[in-house]
Design an enzyme around this catalytic site. Sequence first.
Site, PDB file in Angstrom:
ATOM      1  N   ASP A 150       0.797  -1.232   0.000  1.00 34.95           N
ATOM      2  CA  ASP A 150       0.000   0.000   0.000  1.00 34.95           C
ATOM      3  C   ASP A 150       0.828   1.279   0.000  1.00 34.95           C
ATOM      4  OD1 ASP A 150       0.854  -0.609   2.599  1.00 34.95           O
ATOM      5  OD2 ASP A 150      -1.147  -1.068   3.310  1.00 34.95           O
ATOM      6  N   ASN A 153      -8.106  -3.480  14.029  1.00 34.63           N
ATOM      7  CA  ASN A 153      -9.481  -3.774  13.596  1.00 34.63           C
ATOM      8  C   ASN A 153      -9.523  -4.937  12.606  1.00 34.63           C
ATOM      9  OD1 ASN A 153      -8.418  -2.667  11.301  1.00 34.63           O
ATOM     10  ND2 ASN A 153      -9.833  -0.933  11.169  1.00 34.63           N
ATOM     11  N   GLU A 192      -9.959  -2.241   4.970  1.00 36.09           N
ATOM     12  CA  GLU A 192     -10.642  -1.999   6.235  1.00 36.09           C
ATOM     13  C   GLU A 192     -11.876  -2.910   6.356  1.00 36.09           C
ATOM     14  OE1 GLU A 192      -9.124  -0.393   8.336  1.00 36.09           O
ATOM     15  OE2 GLU A 192      -8.399   1.566   7.690  1.00 36.09           O
TER      16      GLU A 192
HETATM   17  C1  F6R Z   1       1.218  -1.673   6.139  1.00 35.95           C
HETATM   18  C2  F6R Z   1      -0.068  -2.355   6.181  1.00 35.95           C
HETATM   19  C3  F6R Z   1      -0.878  -2.430   7.441  1.00 35.95           C
HETATM   20  C4  F6R Z   1      -0.066  -2.772   8.689  1.00 35.95           C
HETATM   21  C5  F6R Z   1      -0.975  -2.772   9.923  1.00 35.95           C
HETATM   22  C6  F6R Z   1      -0.199  -3.016  11.201  1.00 35.95           C
HETATM   23  O1  F6R Z   1       1.796  -1.776   4.864  1.00 35.95           O
HETATM   24  O2  F6R Z   1      -0.481  -2.825   5.194  1.00 35.95           O
HETATM   25  O3  F6R Z   1      -1.896  -3.376   7.269  1.00 35.95           O
HETATM   26  O4  F6R Z   1       0.536  -4.010   8.528  1.00 35.95           O
HETATM   27  O5  F6R Z   1      -1.639  -1.552  10.020  1.00 35.95           O
HETATM   28  O6  F6R Z   1       0.630  -1.910  11.434  1.00 35.95           O
HETATM   29  P1  F6R Z   1       1.743  -1.943  12.574  1.00 35.95           P
HETATM   30  O7  F6R Z   1       2.734  -2.971  12.167  1.00 35.95           O
HETATM   31  O8  F6R Z   1       2.342  -0.560  12.557  1.00 35.95           O
HETATM   32  O9  F6R Z   1       1.040  -2.279  13.843  1.00 35.95           O
END
Ligand code: F6R
Length: 252
Positions: free
Chosen positions: A67, A136, A143
Site C-alpha cells: 500500500d 481492527n 478496512e
Molecule cells: C502496512 C499495512 C498495514 C499494517 C498494519 C499493522 O503496509 O499494510 O496493514 O501491517 O496496520 O501496522 P503496525 O505494524 O504498525 O502495527
Amino acid sequence: MRLIEAADYQDMSRKAAAFIEAAIAEKPDLILGLATGGTVTGTYEQLIRDFRSGKVTFQRAASFNLDEYEGMQKEDRNSYHYYMEENFFKHVDFQKGKNHLPDGMAQDMEEACREYDRLMEEYGGIDLQLLGIGENGHIGFNEPGTAFETKTHLVRLTPSTKAANARYFNSAEEVPDRAVTMGIASILKSRQILLLASGMKKADILQKLADEEVTEDIPATVLKQHSNVVIIADKDALSKLTKEQKKVLGHD
Ligand code: F6R
C-alpha cells in the site's frame, strides 16, 4: 494455518527473517509481497544484518508493496516509498527497478491500480506475502467491510487506522484520508502468506481471528480460506488466547 510462537519482538523478527531467507534460498528469484509499519521493521533490520554477513542476497528477487497513501510524494518522509527505501531497500542488493509500490500520486488512480495488478501478474504473482494486522483486523489497508473480491483499489482509512498511524505524523489530522492498497483478492493470490503480530495491542484481534468465522467485518479472517498461511506472533500478542484458540490458528 500454522502458528509459530515467538518470545518477543526480537525473536519474532529473527524467525520472520529466517523464514524469508529460507524461501529465497529455495527460489532466488522470489517475488516478495512487502508491508510497512512497526511490526515489520525488526524483520527488515534482521534481513539487512543477514545480507551484510552474506547469509542472503536479493539479487534475483523482486518485491511488491501492499500500500501507499494517496497524494503523497515518494520523497515525503511519511510515504511508504520513503519508509521502504530507508528501512530496507537502500541497505540491500535488489536490482534497480525490481521494487514496486502502488503510486499514490497517479493522475488516473483506477488505471494505476489495474496496471499494478497487471504487473504483479506479469511477474508470475507473489510467492510470499508479508503481512501485519491492524487492530481492527485490516490487512493491507483493506478496512472492515471490504469485499473479498477487490483487487488493488483506493480506500478511505477508518478513524481507528488514522489514529493508529498518527504516531508517524505530527498530528492525526496530517494522516491522509485515503490510500491505495492491494485488495483482498490480490493478497489471497499469493502462494504463501506470512502474518506477523507483536505486542498486547494485537492480542484482541488475534483472539477474534481464532474465534470468528470468515467475515468481511474482520478482513484478516479471510486468511482462513488460504491453504498456506504461517503466523509468527509473540507471547504478548498471544497472551489472551487459550490453548484451543491457539490450536485454531495452527499451533501444535
Ligand atoms: C502496512 C499495512 C498495514 C499494517 C498494519 C499493522 O503496509 O499494510 O496493514 O501491517 O496496520 O501496522 P503496525 O505494524 O504498525 O502495527
